[in-house]
Write an enzyme that holds these catalytic residues in place. Sequence first.
Site, mmCIF file in Angstrom:
data_model
loop_
_atom_site.group_PDB
_atom_site.id
_atom_site.type_symbol
_atom_site.label_atom_id
_atom_site.label_comp_id
_atom_site.label_asym_id
_atom_site.label_seq_id
_atom_site.Cartn_x
_atom_site.Cartn_y
_atom_site.Cartn_z
ATOM 1 N N LYS A 139 -7.639 6.859 -19.494
ATOM 2 C CA LYS A 139 -7.905 7.431 -20.809
ATOM 3 C C LYS A 139 -6.654 7.361 -21.694
ATOM 4 O O LYS A 139 -6.195 6.281 -21.972
ATOM 5 C CB LYS A 139 -8.464 8.838 -20.627
ATOM 6 C CG LYS A 139 -9.613 8.928 -19.580
ATOM 7 C CD LYS A 139 -10.769 8.057 -19.953
ATOM 8 C CE LYS A 139 -11.985 8.085 -19.063
ATOM 9 N NZ LYS A 139 -11.883 8.252 -17.639
ATOM 10 N N ASP A 179 -6.880 19.250 -14.383
ATOM 11 C CA ASP A 179 -7.167 17.891 -14.842
ATOM 12 C C ASP A 179 -6.759 17.836 -16.309
ATOM 13 O O ASP A 179 -7.396 18.441 -17.179
ATOM 14 C CB ASP A 179 -8.661 17.589 -14.658
ATOM 15 C CG ASP A 179 -9.012 16.159 -15.045
ATOM 16 O OD1 ASP A 179 -8.313 15.599 -15.920
ATOM 17 O OD2 ASP A 179 -9.979 15.615 -14.502
ATOM 18 N N ARG A 229 0.854 -1.199 0.000
ATOM 19 C CA ARG A 229 0.000 0.000 0.000
ATOM 20 C C ARG A 229 0.885 1.243 0.000
ATOM 21 O O ARG A 229 0.598 2.221 -0.678
ATOM 22 C CB ARG A 229 -0.958 -0.001 1.210
ATOM 23 C CG ARG A 229 -1.734 1.292 1.312
ATOM 24 C CD ARG A 229 -2.932 1.285 2.245
ATOM 25 N NE ARG A 229 -2.868 0.396 3.364
ATOM 26 C CZ ARG A 229 -2.126 0.563 4.465
ATOM 27 N NH1 ARG A 229 -1.353 1.629 4.600
ATOM 28 N NH2 ARG A 229 -2.139 -0.332 5.428
ATOM 29 N N TYR A 287 -16.143 16.850 -16.008
ATOM 30 C CA TYR A 287 -16.606 15.461 -15.943
ATOM 31 C C TYR A 287 -17.660 15.339 -14.832
ATOM 32 O O TYR A 287 -17.436 15.809 -13.695
ATOM 33 C CB TYR A 287 -15.417 14.530 -15.684
ATOM 34 C CG TYR A 287 -15.859 13.118 -15.410
ATOM 35 C CD1 TYR A 287 -16.691 12.442 -16.304
ATOM 36 C CD2 TYR A 287 -15.480 12.455 -14.254
ATOM 37 C CE1 TYR A 287 -17.131 11.151 -16.041
ATOM 38 C CE2 TYR A 287 -15.906 11.160 -13.989
ATOM 39 C CZ TYR A 287 -16.726 10.527 -14.893
ATOM 40 O OH TYR A 287 -17.174 9.255 -14.629
HETATM 41 O O1 P1T Z 1 -13.034 7.189 -14.380
HETATM 42 P P1 P1T Z 1 -11.864 7.603 -13.527
HETATM 43 O O2 P1T Z 1 -10.579 6.932 -13.898
HETATM 44 O O3 P1T Z 1 -12.160 7.555 -12.058
HETATM 45 O O4 P1T Z 1 -11.587 9.166 -13.882
HETATM 46 C C1 P1T Z 1 -12.511 10.170 -13.634
HETATM 47 C C2 P1T Z 1 -12.317 11.293 -14.607
HETATM 48 C C3 P1T Z 1 -11.605 12.408 -14.201
HETATM 49 N N1 P1T Z 1 -11.387 13.459 -15.029
HETATM 50 C C4 P1T Z 1 -11.864 13.457 -16.281
HETATM 51 C C5 P1T Z 1 -11.627 14.647 -17.163
HETATM 52 C C6 P1T Z 1 -12.586 12.358 -16.768
HETATM 53 O O5 P1T Z 1 -13.031 12.393 -18.024
HETATM 54 C C7 P1T Z 1 -12.824 11.252 -15.912
HETATM 55 C C8 P1T Z 1 -13.625 10.073 -16.352
HETATM 56 N N2 P1T Z 1 -14.386 10.307 -17.491
HETATM 57 C C9 P1T Z 1 -15.209 9.387 -18.104
HETATM 58 C C10 P1T Z 1 -15.373 8.133 -17.681
HETATM 59 C C11 P1T Z 1 -15.899 9.881 -19.314
HETATM 60 O O6 P1T Z 1 -16.404 9.076 -20.117
HETATM 61 O O7 P1T Z 1 -15.932 11.102 -19.505
#
Ligand code: P1T
Length: 389
Positions: free
Chosen positions: A207, A182, A56, A109
């Site tokens: 992503k 972000d 962890r 998001y």
């Molecule tokens: O899904 P996760 O890995 O927890 O990330 C969240 C997140 C944070 N910031 C941005 C700009 C994002 O687009 C996302 C997640 N977005 C999607 C799942 C989507 O389809 O837009």
Amino acid sequence: MSEHTRVGKSGFETRAIHAGYDPDPTTGAVIPPIFATSTYKQDGVGGLRGGYEYSRSANPTRTALEGALAAVEEGERGFVFASGLAAEDTLVRSTCAPGDHVVLPDDAYGGTFRLFDKVERAWGVEHTSAAVSDVDAVRAAIRPGRTRLVWIETPTNPLLNIGDIEALAAVTHEAGALLVVDNTFASPYLQQPLTLGADVVVHSTTKYVGGHSDVVGGALVVRDLDLADRIAFHQNAIGAVAGPFDCFLTHRGLKTLAVRMERHCDNAERVAAFLLDHPAVTQVIYPGLPDHPGHDVAACQMRRFGGMVSFRVAGGEEQALAVCERAQVFTLGESLGGVESLIEHPGRMTHASVAGTDLEVPADLVRLSVGIETAEDLIADLDQALRAV
Ligand code: P1T
């Protein structure tokens, strides 16, 4: 000097491929092994080998990815988490206390907004939304003495608005707050916010960094070592860390980020140009288009304009949904940034959680994550999906 220290001043691709890891001293393994271990033998109590105590707190597969992400974002330290939202929550707990305030984008998001609105607020961290493209609106949203974070996305999800990172960093720092960017939509290849004055970069590595839609993860990268220590403490204390298998996949993706992004951008430019001429499309939103309101700022702070394209469909929500459902090469699904193209309806899917708030998105909006397939096939698919509108 170790090999990965030597890549410190190298080009982006060299850092993406080599930073964070030197070939294994015992075997010469070129790629970081998956250290599937929860704990580490100690040579006498407290006699840690390389600082590893418990996975962890740290794991070598994770350390390699964290070093590589810090290098590509030109930060001092990187931290990886089980998801983008886990990274975000850890950042808030590392920097805010009850009574503090955060400025959020008015276009972001949906899951990020939900985290602040439904979770952080219940723990006493309040938020105000402002347009990231409007520096004065962000300045007006700051509550002097209470605002700890100004949080932006650029480009934003899903409307692809652009925030001027340098200008927003100045306004944020005047108020004694931290600018959080972000950088998920741009990816570290297209934009490095820390070099423009941001204090923290956030990623959903699910992503573009992972790039193959086969792993969920998140990351934080910072410049300041005191802030890094606070995040390291909370990363371990909260424990929302990425496991070694996920780190391995994410790190493998990072190595090809530059070549993938070039193709994502090529294809997105072609798709945007096609949609511009289509009679069933009422608006094409892509920062690479000269009439996009953030085009000039994007051209200054981004290498290219990215792989995300949004558009509005004549005939409203019903037709927007129909286009999403008729697409065949574009897969109907949430997420973005993988090699395969995705299509989705933000209002009903990724941004359903912002319905009825300042962040509500237009019902006729369709979002594309343009992949790296053959451009002609992508255009032909959109053409057939739009034909019946
Ligand atoms: O899904 P996760 O890995 O927890 O990330 C969240 C997140 C944070 N910031 C941005 C700009 C994002 O687009 C996302 C997640 N977005 C999607 C799942 C989507 O389809 O837009």
